[in-house]
Design a protein around this motif. Sequence first.
Motif, PDB file in Angstrom:
ATOM      1  N   ARG A   1      13.971  30.898 -20.340  1.00  0.00           N
ATOM      2  CA  ARG A   1      15.134  31.853 -20.305  1.00  0.00           C
ATOM      3  C   ARG A   1      14.949  32.881 -20.776  1.00  0.00           C
ATOM      4  N   PRO A   2      15.144  34.209 -20.136  1.00  0.00           N
ATOM      5  CA  PRO A   2      14.878  35.178 -20.684  1.00  0.00           C
ATOM      6  C   PRO A   2      15.849  35.547 -21.926  1.00  0.00           C
ATOM      7  N   THR A   3      15.324  36.375 -22.971  1.00  0.00           N
ATOM      8  CA  THR A   3      15.875  36.846 -24.302  1.00  0.00           C
ATOM      9  C   THR A   3      15.822  38.043 -24.759  1.00  0.00           C
ATOM     10  N   MET A   4      16.982  38.641 -24.945  1.00  0.00           N
ATOM     11  CA  MET A   4      16.954  39.997 -25.465  1.00  0.00           C
ATOM     12  C   MET A   4      17.308  40.032 -26.649  1.00  0.00           C
ATOM     13  N   PRO A   5      16.803  41.437 -27.308  1.00  0.00           N
ATOM     14  CA  PRO A   5      17.063  41.313 -28.836  1.00  0.00           C
ATOM     15  C   PRO A   5      18.652  41.842 -28.877  1.00  0.00           C
ATOM     16  N   PRO A   6      19.290  41.255 -30.139  1.00  0.00           N
ATOM     17  CA  PRO A   6      20.690  41.599 -30.344  1.00  0.00           C
ATOM     18  C   PRO A   6      21.108  43.178 -30.168  1.00  0.00           C
ATOM     19  N   VAL A   7      22.550  43.202 -29.727  1.00  0.00           N
ATOM     20  CA  VAL A   7      23.026  44.586 -29.685  1.00  0.00           C
ATOM     21  C   VAL A   7      24.213  44.532 -30.733  1.00  0.00           C
ATOM     22  N   ARG A   8      24.425  45.734 -31.097  1.00  0.00           N
ATOM     23  CA  ARG A   8      25.859  46.043 -31.698  1.00  0.00           C
ATOM     24  C   ARG A   8      26.915  46.419 -30.746  1.00  0.00           C
ATOM     25  N   LEU A   9      27.924  45.514 -30.851  1.00  0.00           N
ATOM     26  CA  LEU A   9      29.115  45.922 -29.910  1.00  0.00           C
ATOM     27  C   LEU A   9      30.290  46.319 -30.531  1.00  0.00           C
ATOM     28  N   HIS A  10      30.883  47.273 -29.937  1.00  0.00           N
ATOM     29  CA  HIS A  10      32.143  47.999 -30.616  1.00  0.00           C
ATOM     30  C   HIS A  10      33.363  46.841 -30.404  1.00  0.00           C
ATOM     31  N   SER A  11      34.550  46.966 -30.997  1.00  0.00           N
ATOM     32  CA  SER A  11      35.503  46.038 -30.807  1.00  0.00           C
ATOM     33  C   SER A  11      36.073  46.017 -29.425  1.00  0.00           C
ATOM     34  N   GLU A  12      36.694  45.060 -28.994  1.00  0.00           N
ATOM     35  CA  GLU A  12      37.075  44.676 -27.589  1.00  0.00           C
ATOM     36  C   GLU A  12      38.372  45.892 -27.413  1.00  0.00           C
ATOM     37  N   ALA A  13      39.064  46.254 -28.817  1.00  0.00           N
ATOM     38  CA  ALA A  13      40.197  47.206 -28.765  1.00  0.00           C
ATOM     39  C   ALA A  13      39.537  48.662 -28.302  1.00  0.00           C
ATOM     40  N   GLU A  14      38.272  49.030 -29.168  1.00  0.00           N
ATOM     41  CA  GLU A  14      37.613  50.168 -28.839  1.00  0.00           C
ATOM     42  C   GLU A  14      37.086  50.457 -27.431  1.00  0.00           C
ATOM     43  N   LEU A  15      36.516  49.231 -27.001  1.00  0.00           N
ATOM     44  CA  LEU A  15      35.918  49.444 -25.751  1.00  0.00           C
ATOM     45  C   LEU A  15      36.846  49.492 -24.667  1.00  0.00           C
ATOM     46  N   ALA A  16      38.276  48.906 -24.760  1.00  0.00           N
ATOM     47  CA  ALA A  16      39.326  49.001 -23.699  1.00  0.00           C
ATOM     48  C   ALA A  16      39.903  50.306 -23.830  1.00  0.00           C
ATOM     49  N   ARG A  17      40.015  50.956 -24.957  1.00  0.00           N
ATOM     50  CA  ARG A  17      40.253  52.409 -24.756  1.00  0.00           C
ATOM     51  C   ARG A  17      39.443  53.437 -24.166  1.00  0.00           C
ATOM     52  N   ALA A  18      37.920  52.996 -24.291  1.00  0.00           N
ATOM     53  CA  ALA A  18      37.010  53.970 -23.659  1.00  0.00           C
ATOM     54  C   ALA A  18      37.166  53.640 -22.054  1.00  0.00           C
ATOM     55  N   ALA A  19      37.335  52.398 -21.962  1.00  0.00           N
ATOM     56  CA  ALA A  19      37.484  52.088 -20.433  1.00  0.00           C
ATOM     57  C   ALA A  19      38.726  52.902 -19.844  1.00  0.00           C
TER      58      ALA A  19
ATOM     59  N   LEU B   1      24.480  38.091 -19.331  1.00  0.00           N
ATOM     60  CA  LEU B   1      24.902  36.769 -19.516  1.00  0.00           C
ATOM     61  C   LEU B   1      25.441  35.860 -18.267  1.00  0.00           C
ATOM     62  N   ASP B   2      25.826  36.778 -17.257  1.00  0.00           N
ATOM     63  CA  ASP B   2      26.143  36.071 -16.127  1.00  0.00           C
ATOM     64  C   ASP B   2      25.010  35.700 -15.361  1.00  0.00           C
ATOM     65  N   ALA B   3      23.919  36.451 -15.586  1.00  0.00           N
ATOM     66  CA  ALA B   3      22.786  36.081 -14.694  1.00  0.00           C
ATOM     67  C   ALA B   3      21.685  35.128 -15.568  1.00  0.00           C
ATOM     68  N   GLY B   4      22.200  34.551 -16.800  1.00  0.00           N
ATOM     69  CA  GLY B   4      21.559  33.295 -17.489  1.00  0.00           C
ATOM     70  C   GLY B   4      20.622  33.982 -18.712  1.00  0.00           C
ATOM     71  N   VAL B   5      20.747  35.090 -18.889  1.00  0.00           N
ATOM     72  CA  VAL B   5      19.803  35.917 -19.913  1.00  0.00           C
ATOM     73  C   VAL B   5      20.519  35.618 -21.276  1.00  0.00           C
ATOM     74  N   ASP B   6      19.788  35.295 -22.056  1.00  0.00           N
ATOM     75  CA  ASP B   6      20.104  35.081 -23.466  1.00  0.00           C
ATOM     76  C   ASP B   6      20.351  36.647 -24.165  1.00  0.00           C
ATOM     77  N   ALA B   7      21.428  36.945 -24.284  1.00  0.00           N
ATOM     78  CA  ALA B   7      21.839  38.461 -24.818  1.00  0.00           C
ATOM     79  C   ALA B   7      22.444  38.464 -25.923  1.00  0.00           C
ATOM     80  N   PRO B   8      22.159  37.952 -27.215  1.00  0.00           N
ATOM     81  CA  PRO B   8      22.624  37.857 -28.608  1.00  0.00           C
ATOM     82  C   PRO B   8      23.348  39.325 -28.647  1.00  0.00           C
ATOM     83  N   ALA B   9      24.804  39.121 -29.483  1.00  0.00           N
ATOM     84  CA  ALA B   9      25.262  40.090 -30.063  1.00  0.00           C
ATOM     85  C   ALA B   9      25.299  40.166 -31.685  1.00  0.00           C
ATOM     86  N   LEU B  10      25.424  41.249 -32.230  1.00  0.00           N
ATOM     87  CA  LEU B  10      25.366  41.391 -33.539  1.00  0.00           C
ATOM     88  C   LEU B  10      26.745  40.384 -34.081  1.00  0.00           C
TER      89      LEU B  10
END
Length: 498
Positions: A5-23, A298-307
Amino acid sequence: MSADRPTMPPVRLHSEAELARAALSAPLLARAAKLARWADSGVPVGVGGELVEKALVAATEHLGLAADEDGPAYTAEAWQLAVDTGLVEITEHEDADTDDAAQLPDDAAVGTAAPGEELGLLTAGDPQDVLDIWLGGMETVLADAVAPDFSDIADQLAEGGELDLDAIDWNPEEEAELLDGILGNLYLLSALGEDPGQDIPLPALAASMIVPDDMDEPTDEILEEVSDAMMRLDDQFRVLEPIGLVAYRPVDEALIEELDEDGTTVTEAEPLADEDVARYGLVRLTPLGVWAVRARMLDAGVDAPALGDLADKGADALLAALPDYPEVLAQAESEQWLTARAPLDAARDLLAAARGDDARGPLRRLAAQQTLSLVAPEAEPALREVLDDRHLGGLARVWLAERGLPDIPEPSQELVFWLTVDTIAAQLGDADDEASAELQELVQGLSDQHSGFFDAVWRVDHPATADVLEAMGRLHPDKKAAKEARKAAFKARSQQAG
């Protein structure tokens, strides 16, 4: 975790509220929402849900784009996104005959569009509702980005010719795969870079997908492929930027040769100085783009952790993951994990999880030591409880000494050498040149500080003793010492076999 299973390094994610405002502030979705509200009294549409000619003019004016020569195109894109995401819904006229669309006049309306249910979620839903709608729109835009130039097809049909898909040199799977790879590389750079907002030059990004890793100097053929890929990416990023997936500075038009129909140069590309490399295009994933690419992985089955994923997990999960994290993110993950726990409880959990003679044991203990360095002084009793533990006594003494605490018992020579082997074993998996240089310096320093070092170390009852000595034999700059290390490794192997 599955080994394949492919594994990616972790990433920092903004909060859902911040991301929704950006969207919501992404130009394309903002325009689509504005048009959906404008359609509250009903808007006539054609066969595919597109605005009929008069409605398109009115919609363009509503968006304030009437003075822009590309205004109708921008409006049509925004309207199509509104249709695709359910911001507007189409009701077909009962008497409309859509079986033969080619026979209908350009301004023939076969249906009426009105605001859809999704528009209510966009304005009154929670952040996840907004992100779900945006994500659906982004998938539509991604499909548009890898679509062929339909102007050639239109020319064929306008001239009465037959549709020849082979003539447009388009492979949808290859195009989608290339764009996915590019977005994946941008995601990696966001995860591994100290500055996740750093712009990436378009030539470097294109080369990362095309130039083989073992190629010192790219051939002319490879360079031509890179150039072609850059031009495709330039077109694609121009499509992706309005949805908010990337921040993009396009290729300077002055650097592109203009050709006539026969392929003869009409306008030559402007010369480029080294410091002007940014004019070849700069791109980065936005925070919203990082979130979106991770969701697709994640939908493609890749292990993509978030901070922060490990904040509610046990110490065993934390120590299993941290060795594979970049240093800055490992510390940030540890800090989040510790925030949810009392110092004394956290220290006891970390120490218990650090035990073990398996191959990952040294890495767990190194991660535990690094995490414990962030723990408040209230954890002192937990460290004193393990002073006599072979696995943990050494790191416990280091923790106490770093804080200047009294009554730290002197370690036995056996414990010192065991900790030495464990420390080196934890660093052997790092193939980075800089890390190897640091390890070489450590190896030399240890052997120089202790007379008879190798004769003592081969007797250490640690599962990695022989491996460590073999590595010291490879790394030690002094040939005599390196030979002694190899002899000691042989003795250690013999002792393990016996």
